[in-house]
Design a protein around this motif. Structure first.
Motif, PDB file in Angstrom:
ATOM      1  N   PHE A   1       5.860  -4.096  -4.651  1.00 14.31           N
ATOM      2  CA  PHE A   1       4.942  -3.016  -4.263  1.00 14.31           C
ATOM      3  C   PHE A   1       3.492  -3.462  -4.474  1.00 14.31           C
ATOM      4  O   PHE A   1       3.184  -4.162  -5.442  1.00 14.31           O
ATOM      5  N   THR A   2       2.607  -3.050  -3.576  1.00 12.07           N
ATOM      6  CA  THR A   2       1.187  -2.996  -3.913  1.00 12.07           C
ATOM      7  C   THR A   2       0.789  -1.530  -3.852  1.00 12.07           C
ATOM      8  O   THR A   2       1.194  -0.809  -2.933  1.00 12.07           O
ATOM      9  N   THR A   3       0.045  -1.076  -4.854  1.00  8.99           N
ATOM     10  CA  THR A   3      -0.299   0.341  -4.922  1.00  8.99           C
ATOM     11  C   THR A   3      -1.579   0.549  -5.709  1.00  8.99           C
ATOM     12  O   THR A   3      -1.908  -0.237  -6.601  1.00  8.99           O
ATOM     13  N   ARG A   4      -2.302   1.591  -5.358  1.00 13.13           N
ATOM     14  CA  ARG A   4      -3.495   1.975  -6.122  1.00 13.13           C
ATOM     15  C   ARG A   4      -3.128   2.874  -7.293  1.00 13.13           C
ATOM     16  O   ARG A   4      -3.950   3.107  -8.167  1.00 13.13           O
ATOM     17  N   ASN A   5      -1.934   3.401  -7.253  1.00 13.66           N
ATOM     18  CA  ASN A   5      -1.523   4.411  -8.226  1.00 13.66           C
ATOM     19  C   ASN A   5      -0.529   3.805  -9.210  1.00 13.66           C
ATOM     20  O   ASN A   5       0.627   3.537  -8.873  1.00 13.66           O
ATOM     21  N   LYS A   6      -0.979   3.600 -10.432  1.00 11.57           N
ATOM     22  CA  LYS A   6      -0.128   2.973 -11.442  1.00 11.57           C
ATOM     23  C   LYS A   6       1.129   3.787 -11.712  1.00 11.57           C
ATOM     24  O   LYS A   6       2.184   3.236 -12.035  1.00 11.57           O
TER      25      LYS A   6
ATOM     26  N   ASP B   1       0.818  -1.219   0.000  1.00 17.22           N
ATOM     27  CA  ASP B   1       0.000   0.000   0.000  1.00 17.22           C
ATOM     28  C   ASP B   1       0.849   1.265   0.000  1.00 17.22           C
ATOM     29  O   ASP B   1       0.678   2.144   0.835  1.00 17.22           O
ATOM     30  N   ILE B   2       1.745   1.370  -0.963  1.00 20.13           N
ATOM     31  CA  ILE B   2       2.546   2.584  -1.116  1.00 20.13           C
ATOM     32  C   ILE B   2       1.783   3.544  -2.041  1.00 20.13           C
ATOM     33  O   ILE B   2       1.280   3.146  -3.083  1.00 20.13           O
ATOM     34  N   TRP B   3       1.689   4.804  -1.629  1.00 24.43           N
ATOM     35  CA  TRP B   3       0.798   5.756  -2.301  1.00 24.43           C
ATOM     36  C   TRP B   3       1.510   6.715  -3.238  1.00 24.43           C
ATOM     37  O   TRP B   3       0.947   7.129  -4.232  1.00 24.43           O
ATOM     38  N   ARG B   4       2.732   7.109  -2.900  1.00 29.16           N
ATOM     39  CA  ARG B   4       3.365   8.199  -3.649  1.00 29.16           C
ATOM     40  C   ARG B   4       4.783   7.831  -4.074  1.00 29.16           C
ATOM     41  O   ARG B   4       5.521   7.189  -3.325  1.00 29.16           O
ATOM     42  N   SER B   5       5.142   8.305  -5.248  1.00 31.21           N
ATOM     43  CA  SER B   5       6.512   8.114  -5.743  1.00 31.21           C
ATOM     44  C   SER B   5       7.521   8.789  -4.831  1.00 31.21           C
ATOM     45  O   SER B   5       8.648   8.312  -4.658  1.00 31.21           O
ATOM     46  N   GLU B   6       7.111   9.923  -4.236  1.00 33.92           N
ATOM     47  CA  GLU B   6       8.014  10.652  -3.354  1.00 33.92           C
ATOM     48  C   GLU B   6       8.436   9.802  -2.149  1.00 33.92           C
ATOM     49  O   GLU B   6       9.571   9.904  -1.678  1.00 33.92           O
ATOM     50  N   ASP B   7       7.510   8.958  -1.656  1.00 38.79           N
ATOM     51  CA  ASP B   7       7.848   8.084  -0.526  1.00 38.79           C
ATOM     52  C   ASP B   7       8.954   7.112  -0.911  1.00 38.79           C
ATOM     53  O   ASP B   7       9.886   6.861  -0.140  1.00 38.79           O
ATOM     54  N   TRP B   8       8.853   6.567  -2.116  1.00 34.33           N
ATOM     55  CA  TRP B   8       9.890   5.640  -2.589  1.00 34.33           C
ATOM     56  C   TRP B   8      11.220   6.374  -2.795  1.00 34.33           C
ATOM     57  O   TRP B   8      12.289   5.837  -2.482  1.00 34.33           O
ATOM     58  N   ASP B   9      11.173   7.594  -3.293  1.00 33.17           N
ATOM     59  CA  ASP B   9      12.413   8.367  -3.497  1.00 33.17           C
ATOM     60  C   ASP B   9      13.153   8.580  -2.174  1.00 33.17           C
ATOM     61  O   ASP B   9      14.391   8.583  -2.135  1.00 33.17           O
TER      62      ASP B   9
END
Length: 920
Positions: free
Chosen positions: A297-302, A272-280
């Motif tokens: 990753f599991t994510t709602r945001n492709k 449930d990771i939501w934002r690219s910024e979190d991964w950065d």
């Protein structure tokens, strides 16, 4: 969301200050002041949107700000309307005496704007008393509760693994590859509750995964990513020593984690990771590791998945089928020993299947529903739940803890939306349930409503392009589902909203006073619009005629959808709806419809759709200076006054005759004078000498879709010389309405230089030389993706040339496009062809397909090719073929490919590999 409403008002006021400066000049300073104050409020409300858990007084303040933003818009819109009616600023001066040296209406707007200013400042003074509290350790905010509901753990036993076989294989295949690159990411994408975590957990516990990786860690990220906690969680799982790491700061955690993982082949799951910024932020903490180390990753945001690792394609989870949904539901609703006999189970199945269908294949919703019904032991109780679902669209469960979990997860997706997307998402609520939404229409409506700021437009990017980006973002966040892709196979053509998300959307739209849906009951005939109703109204009529009347001075959008022909409008004077921006008019009760001249009073109208049999438009249509989109659909006659060329803001002009387009000649002559550079869609224009002599076509610098009707063959080459220079043009329709005269293949030679074209339709006879080397299709643009040839009367087999078009995906040959008797598709021909449609090729007797031709064909459609004696032998080599449709074909041909009473037709072997065969 209130902040988004204020943001829209700010953009609207900015737009007015630009386009209506002549009207607002003397009150510009006051309007600018209101804009600045609203801008400040907007910043405040952005913070408020991030933390919806506020007390009643705070919510009241937010509501007041939203209403004042609406009021500001109304005041300015009203003033501009009055100016327009009085002939502009000078007209007001002539008609009204001066008050304080200012004309009456100018003074009036000044007073009203001043009142709004004072109210905004009073609210502003009180805002510090309602500061948004930070989320401390003791916070019990909704978002915290929702995060706990979504927090996942790798050790939870998974009972609901339904139809994940293929997806499990896909994930395992990507995880097991020995990628020799740092930070290789495998992503599972889908909307909340669809089973992403279930799939990830199943793979995480898979014996092959456990054997493949040296160490594994599972971390739930959720909406509020806290890097230190994430790193601490990972380190604890790969090192198993909590005591020695609790007191480390973030830099020390990064160093320790790097030392532990650098010599290992590891798998880290971020659920449930939501934002690219979190991964950065997290990525630098993880070393390269041994070859083959991975992140899941599991994510709602492709977009998160794509940005994280462009080399790996995201694995998108589909919704469950009806049978899979029922299987999952039954396992929850009928636990062991609850019902003793199979016969008893069948009594509940009718209601159960109907309720399960309402869940739309969403596993989490099905599990919640099944868990609820597991506590209901009688048929009467099931009937009651069934009634709640179909009367309240699942809202009957909102006070049940289990449904709160589903609702909360869906609401999280909405709350996380960027500011600019919230009104775009809420606008989807006006479409009826299961409605297939046209992307083009939706974006045109977004623009008309002001959701896409004109300030973002530039010479490189249009508002429509921005709208496409907005829709893609909603799709990538799994809030909207793609139904169909367009002819490119890439871009969205139609989409829809999942039922549960639509319910959430409707609920939020009502909360925010954004949009109202009127669904007249079967017992009522009249719907009266009232001034207290919301500014956007969608009418979903029942299956009977509905009479629409009344007045609503602040109405901005009137949207008519399902069974629109059953609506009878009793709006004699459009001045009762003078602020309308969006209007959809349908009239079937009269044969000849003289549209009221009062329509010219709708000065703010941006989107107008009119449908009828015979439509006669008034001259006042030329007063709609704000019009962006004009859509006219008629049956037998259309009369358009010669005034529309004055509407310089028009972007989309779509005229559709139901039936033959040859009716268009008379109705479209006025097009020759239209030359606005704002136009992107123009269907259809009749070519005349002035159009060519004045080179008016060249002024259509933004044109993307163009339909042209020719009366003279000599005009074809002249127009093509101009079209070559229109580099935005992607779709072109050309009809040769020439009577006994036909256009020659040499007239079309310039088409080959239209490299920017991807979609082309040619309708009408094309005269060919007897020599096949001069075949018309040799002059087709090389980048064509979709091609339609209709009534072309080609005498040479077109396949030899068409099959060499490298990008062609869709080919349609209609109404004697080819009048020869034999057609051949050669080896390696049509390398990209996905769909082939042949209709009314009445002379065709034989079709030969060589092995290796059309290697990607998925869909084949024959209609009225009566002389074709048999299905080609080569069809059996096209293993990709999934769909074959036959309509009005020779009976003997159909019988040869059918299976009757267990007996296969003699040609059945040619089509046995095709999964769907339809014969009509």
């Amino acid at each position: 969301m209130a902040g988004a409403i204020v943001s829209l008002a700010v953009e609207r006021i900015s737009d007015l200050l630009i386009h209506e400066a002549v009207f607002l000049n003397d009150v510009k300073d006051q309007v600018e002041s209101v804009k600045a104050e609203l801008k400040r409020m907007e910043c405040f409300l952005k913070d408020a949107d991030r933390n919806p858990d506020q007390d009643e007084r705070f919510r009241n303040r937010v509501s007041e700000i939203r209403d004042l933003a609406y009021d500001a818009e109304d005041v300015i819109d009203f003033f501009i309307l009055e100016c327009a009616h009085q002939g502009g600023f000078q007209g007001i001066v002539k008609r009204f005496t001066s008050i304080f040296t200012k004309p009456f209406y100018l003074h009036k707007i000044g007073v009203q704007v001043k009142v709004i200013q004072i109210k905004l400042k009073n609210i502003s003074k009180s805002l510090p008393a309602y500061e948004i509290s930070g989320e401390g350790e003791g916070s019990s905010s909704i978002s915290r509760v929702q995060q706990r509901l979504r927090r996942t753990f790798s050790h939870v036993e998974e009972e609901d693994v339904i139809s994940l076989g293929v997806s499990i294989k896909d994930v395992l295949a990507q995880l097991m590859t020995e990628d020799d690159r740092p930070h290789a990411v495998v992503s599972i994408v889908g909307m909340g509750g669809i089973g992403k975590t279930t799939l990830a957990r199943t793979v995480y516990k898979h014996i092959d995964v456990r054997r493949h990786f040296d160490c594994l860690a599972w971390v739930s990220i959720s909406q509020q990513c806290k890097p230190r906690e994430v790193l601490l969680d990972v380190l604890m799982k790969v090192q198993h020593e909590r005591a020695s790491i609790d007191n480390l700061n973030e830099n020390q955690l990064v160093k320790r984690l790097s030392n532990v993982l650098k010599e290992k082949q590891y798998l880290i799951v971020f659920d449930d990771i939501w934002r690219s910024e979190d991964w950065d932020i997290l990525k630098p903490a993880f070393p390269r590791g041994k070859k083959g180390s991975k992140f899941l990753f599991t994510t709602r945001n492709k977009n998160v998945a794509i940005v994280a690792d462009p080399c790996n394609s995201p694995i998108e989870l589909p919704f469950l089928t009806d049978d899979e949904s029922w299987k999952l539901f039954r396992s929850k609703a009928f636990p062991r020993n609850k019902i003793g006999s199979h016969a008893c189970l069948e009594e509940f199945e009718k209601f159960g299947r109907q309720m399960v269908k309402k869940c739309g294949g969403l596993p989490l919703a099905i599990v919640v529903l099944g868990g609820l019904l597991a506590t209901k032991h009688s048929l009467v109780q099931w009937e009651m739940v069934h009634r709640n679902i179909f009367n309240g669209h699942l809202r009957g469960f909102q006070h049940d803890h289990q449904y709160d979990a589903v609702h909360g997860i869906l609401a999280l997706s909405y709350n996380d939306l960027p500011y600019h997307l919230k009104p775009c998402f809420l606008y989807l609520s006006h479409y009826p349930e299961d409605w297939e939404i046209s992307k083009k229409e939706l974006i045109q409506l977004w623009i008309a409503e002001g959701f896409i700021p004109p300030s973002l437009e530039s010479t490189e990017i249009l508002m429509e392009d921005i709208g496409e980006q907005f829709l893609e973002e909603l799709i990538n966040r799994s809030l909207v589902q793609v139904v169909k892709r367009d002819y490119t196979g890439i871009n969205v053509k139609t989409c829809r909203m999942h039922d549960l998300l639509r319910d959430l959307c409707i609920e939020k739209a009502r909360e925010e006073k954004f949009l109202e849906i009127i669904q007249p009951p079967l017992t009522e005939f009249n719907v009266t619009l009232e001034k207290f109703m919301l500014r956007r109204i969608a009418i979903h009529p029942s299956k009977r005629h509905v009479s629409l009347k009344g007045e609503h001075l602040k109405l901005r959008s009137l949207l008519l959808f399902q069974n629109a022909e059953l609506i009878k409008l009793h709006i004699s004077e459009f001045k009762n709806f003078k602020f309308l921006r969006v209007l959809n008019l349908v009239r079937r009760d009269v044969d000849k419809w003289h549209v009221s001249s009062e329509i010219g009073n709708l000065h703010h109208l941006r989107y107008l759709k009119i449908q009828g049999n015979q439509i006669i438009l008034p001259h006042t249509i030329g007063q709609l200076k704000s019009l962006h989109t004009l859509y006219l659909q008629w049956g037998s006659k259309l009369v358009i006054p010669n005034v529309l060329f004055k509407l310089e803001r028009l972007r989309h002009i779509l005229l559709y005759a139901r039936g033959s387009k040859s009716w268009m000649k008379e109705a479209l002559q006025w097009r020759s004078r239209f030359c606005s550079n704002n136009v992107e869609t123009l269907k259809y224009i009749v070519v005349d000498r002035k159009l060519i002599e004045n080179k008016m076509v060249l002024r259509l610098t933004n044109i993307q879709r163009l339909g042209i009707v020719f009366n003279r063959p000599q005009d074809v080459k002249s127009i093509l010389m101009l079209l070559i220079k229109l580099h935005r043009l992607r779709s072109l329709y050309m009809e040769f309405y020439l009577g006994p005269i036909s256009v020659s293949s040499s007239d079309l030679e310039l088409l080959s230089q239209c490299h920017h074209l991807s979609k082309l339709e040619l309708r009408g006879e094309i005269k060919q030389d007897l020599c096949p080397s001069h075949h018309v299709s040799k002059f087709l643009p090389p980048n064509i993706v979709k091609l339609t040839l209709c009534s072309s009367q080609m005498i040479h087999d077109p396949m030899g040339v068409l099959q060499k078009l490298p990008c062609l995906r869709i080919l349609r040959l209609r109404d004697n496009a080819y009048v020869g008797t034999k057609m051949v598709c050669s080896i390696h021909g049509f390398p990209q062809l996905d769909s082939l449609e042949m209709i009314s090729l009445r002379q065709l007797k034989e079709w030969e397909i060589e092995e290796g031709a059309m290697p990607r064909l998925r869909s084949l459609y024959f209609n009225d090719i009566y002389n074709l004696k048999m299905i080609p032998e080569g069809l059996r080599y096209i293993t990709t073929l999934q769909e074959l449709k036959l309509t009005d074909m020779r009976r003997s041909l159909e019988e040869k490919i059918q299976v009757k009473n267990g007996t296969k037709g003699e040609d059945f072997y040619k089509v046995r590999h095709i999964s769907s065969i339809q014969i009509r």
